[in-house]
Enzyme design. Sequence first.
Site, PDB file in Angstrom:
ATOM      1  N   LYS A 108       0.861  -1.195   0.000  1.00 16.75           N
ATOM      2  CA  LYS A 108       0.000   0.000   0.000  1.00 16.75           C
ATOM      3  C   LYS A 108       0.890   1.235   0.000  1.00 16.75           C
ATOM      4  CE  LYS A 108      -3.939   2.119   2.441  1.00 16.75           C
ATOM      5  NZ  LYS A 108      -4.877   2.019   3.574  1.00 16.75           N
ATOM      6  N   SER A 130      -9.870   2.312   2.617  1.00 13.59           N
ATOM      7  CA  SER A 130      -8.922   3.004   1.772  1.00 13.59           C
ATOM      8  C   SER A 130      -7.928   2.090   1.059  1.00 13.59           C
ATOM      9  CB  SER A 130      -8.134   4.014   2.612  1.00 13.59           C
ATOM     10  OG  SER A 130      -7.335   3.327   3.573  1.00 13.59           O
ATOM     11  N   SER A 151     -10.392   0.043   6.838  1.00 11.57           N
ATOM     12  CA  SER A 151      -9.732   0.190   5.533  1.00 11.57           C
ATOM     13  C   SER A 151      -9.061  -1.064   4.998  1.00 11.57           C
ATOM     14  CB  SER A 151      -8.703   1.320   5.586  1.00 11.57           C
ATOM     15  OG  SER A 151      -9.338   2.569   5.525  1.00 11.57           O
TER      16      SER A 151
END
Lengths: 489, 485
Positions: A76, A151, A175
């Site tokens: 990420k 997210s 997330s």
Amino acid sequence: MLHATLKQLSDGLATGKFSSAEVTKYFINRINNLNNSLNSFISLDADKSLAQARAADALRAAGKAQTLTGVPLAQKDIFCAQGWLTTCGSKMLSNFVSPYDAHVIERFNAAGAVNLGKTNMDEFAMGSSNETSFYGPVRNPWDRERVPGGSSGGSAAAVAARLAPAATGTDTGGSIRQPAALTGICGLKPTYGLVSRYGMIAFASSLDQGGPMARTAEDLGLMLNVMAGFDARDSTSLQRTPEDYGRNLAQPLAGLRIGLPKEFFAAGASADVIKAIEGAVAEYKKLGCEIVDVSLPNMALSVPVYYVLAPAEASSNLSRFDGVRYGYRAKDYGNLAEMYEKTRAEGFGAEVKRRILIGAYVLSHGYYDAYYLRAQKLRRLIAQDFVEAFKQCDVIMGPTTPSTAFKIGEKSGDPVQMYLSDIYTIAVNLAGLPGMSIPCGFDSNGLPVGLQIIGDYFSEARMLNVAHQYQLATDWHTQAPKNIREAAS
Amino acid sequence: MKWEVVIGLETHAQLSTMSKIFSGASTQVGAAPNTQACAVDLALPGVLPVLNKGAVERAIRFGLAVGAKINRRSIFARKNYFYPDLPKGYQISQYELPIVEGGSLTIHVGDVEKTVQLTRAHLEEDAGKSLHEDFQGATGIDLNRAGTPLLEIVTEPDMRSSAEAVAYAKALHALVRWIGICDGNMQEGSFRCDANVSVRPAGSDKLGTRCEIKNLNSFRFLEKAIEFEIRRQIEVIEDGGRVVQETRLYDPDKDETRSMRSKEDAHDYRYFPDPDLLPLAVSEAMLQAIQSELPELPPAKQSRFMSSYGISAYDAAVLTSSRELADYFEAAAQDADAKVAKQCANWVAGHLNARLNDENLDITQSKVTSKQLRRLIDRVADGTVSGKIARDVFDALWAGEAVGNHDESAVDIFIKNKGLQQISDGSAIEKIVDAVIAANARQVADYLAGKEKAFNSLVGQSMKATKGKANPQQVNDILKRKLTR
């Protein structure tokens, strides 16, 4: 290789079935062919990835391979990785090449894993749909008109579309779990403090926690074995004896007490979601589990509490993005105040600005007691609810999200509707508990549904066992989206 | 109208740790800009603070030294504001729960003793520096200082004059150095004061509106800034105006304070507990360890000096003005009898201290060691040299005229080589005195006629004839005996 799990890739590398360079090239090819339609990566650097792969092969040849040596993973873009553009999905950091590695990146490097690239995400992890990214929305591999959740949407989509066998995510209010649910993969948010936050760009420090995203519970355990561990550079990192999170996978579930909080089933969740969850519960009964009704009476408060505390911390955490030392700086300004104002006005997107404003407001003189302090008190009540519930059960289960993946643009105009998509996940962050999502069925549109499993503090090994036994008995986690075969395999 | 002045001080003492309060970077001053700023100090994305235990220990040491309450649990908070030399956009400080609460410091103004109550002392980090010179149309930022540990020490509004404020600042300055938590270098900003000043009609118990004067980095500026501010406020009120609460800066060139920002412009710092740092817990074991290592403090040392060495309160105060000076004195006076100890006190507080002041040195830079001084004092006590010659010997040693060893034997060697031993041989002195009487018939006559002054002149002549080496008492006695015959 397309559907190979992390475990299978690890075994294949160990037996010499393929090399890391071959596996890495395979996934780089898939990314090159499919990323345009999914937008799940922000940064790719094939040369770097392949250099790591060759180094991993050399390690293996020298007899120094570990479990994840040579396995390619997606990271990420919230994790700082030395020499990599690290944007956090924001224009503000669109030129920031990190000079250092996050603790998590260091651990994967030390394990010999290969960094395939940096995945797309909501800007500064603020969002539940990946629509707030400066780099554009990520598309859900199951239906490209829909969001993958957020997210950690880029990581979820990449794993679901088999662009990477596994990926890292971070979870502040859901997330990891929410995008895992919306893309039909597995995701685990560990107990707060288990995975160091050093080098993980902060959104809300008291809630942020990094964790793995993969296609099986077993793979989550392999990832967590590398990610977890004490780090002196993070004062909230917990000093604990290292453990093998996969050690309990084979344990039978007979006698396991599963708590179903009535608040998770009362209202809000769609009929298709409830149906899939009920199916999963039935499956667990077959495995010998006992079902217990529990209650989390303060759960309804978790969304408002979260949207006071998380923005409060964020408003301060994001102050460092001022255009002075690194990152984006406005081109024209007459003085210092204007430099700040323009830099932040141009560098941050609308959702980030909204949360900074909320956060500054709830912390300001005269409002602090009414908002921030009260929210902190309620946070303790919410955590206490779980303590009470765990007196009656070993794990808690329910839906991860109230609905399956929604359409791109469907909720982006209505922040409150967007915030409510995390209604089942937020309380876990407020309590600091571990939580995970695993696939447990599909809705009438063929979109995946996620089952949320919440465990007591530090019960990750038990939770993975609970998920793994389910995955031995079902095949939801092996289902793949269509239209992901465009790449030559 | 008669006015009463009310002053409270906030002092920032830079703690003498090797590394910064929340990072491992060095705190050394003088390095090239930004070479002592690590990822944490630069506030790169993703970095986190880790508390330096050394800073905590020093804060506790201070709290114990002033008899304060050490909070077993204290909280770090973020003070949010934007400034280019504040890399995170917030300063980590302590707000609602500081590590040290209460305590007091005793000060002396003239003969008056006064106790100043402390409100609190809390840990925080320093900011970097903005460099406005050397950059055309731009400002340079040096973050070497960012993250340097500070202890902010806040008093109650207990002081009533600039003299009291200065006495407090000096006592605090001496204390922080005494307990080894701060180097006290005011020029480099290691110790700087903010003064809160207000005036009110004498006898009133209501506080007037205060102004805060920031960043006073010398005792003289502190005094002058407060003096100016008192005059200014009284003038404003007597002219029918009202003092406006504001922050002011002192300009030493113009000797005046100027408004920096008013209360209306004051920031809302949006303090909240820093979620990156756990509450600071101080264990009983840690407290006890620090207590046991705490050096003897000035008041205790003064009483002990007075009782064990029989010296005056004044001398004891001078000798305990710094820990190093007290250590020097104690080393010199080790195992001495009362008379020699008293001489040690006189020498250290007197001649030695004067030489140090002349050359702007501190005691650790003394050119005469404590052992050498003691040997010299012993040589006066045993009659080897006179007190006057001893001063010459001291000055010669100070000037580096001693040869050979640099230990205390240098004193004896110097006396011997220069032939400075006192002449205590009665017959030798008699010969000299006889010669002086013979050569000064006029003074002898004057003395015999009752002019006492003439006697002193004869003593002086005799001493001069021996180059000061004759035992003055013997010269006196012999001269008197000869002239009364």
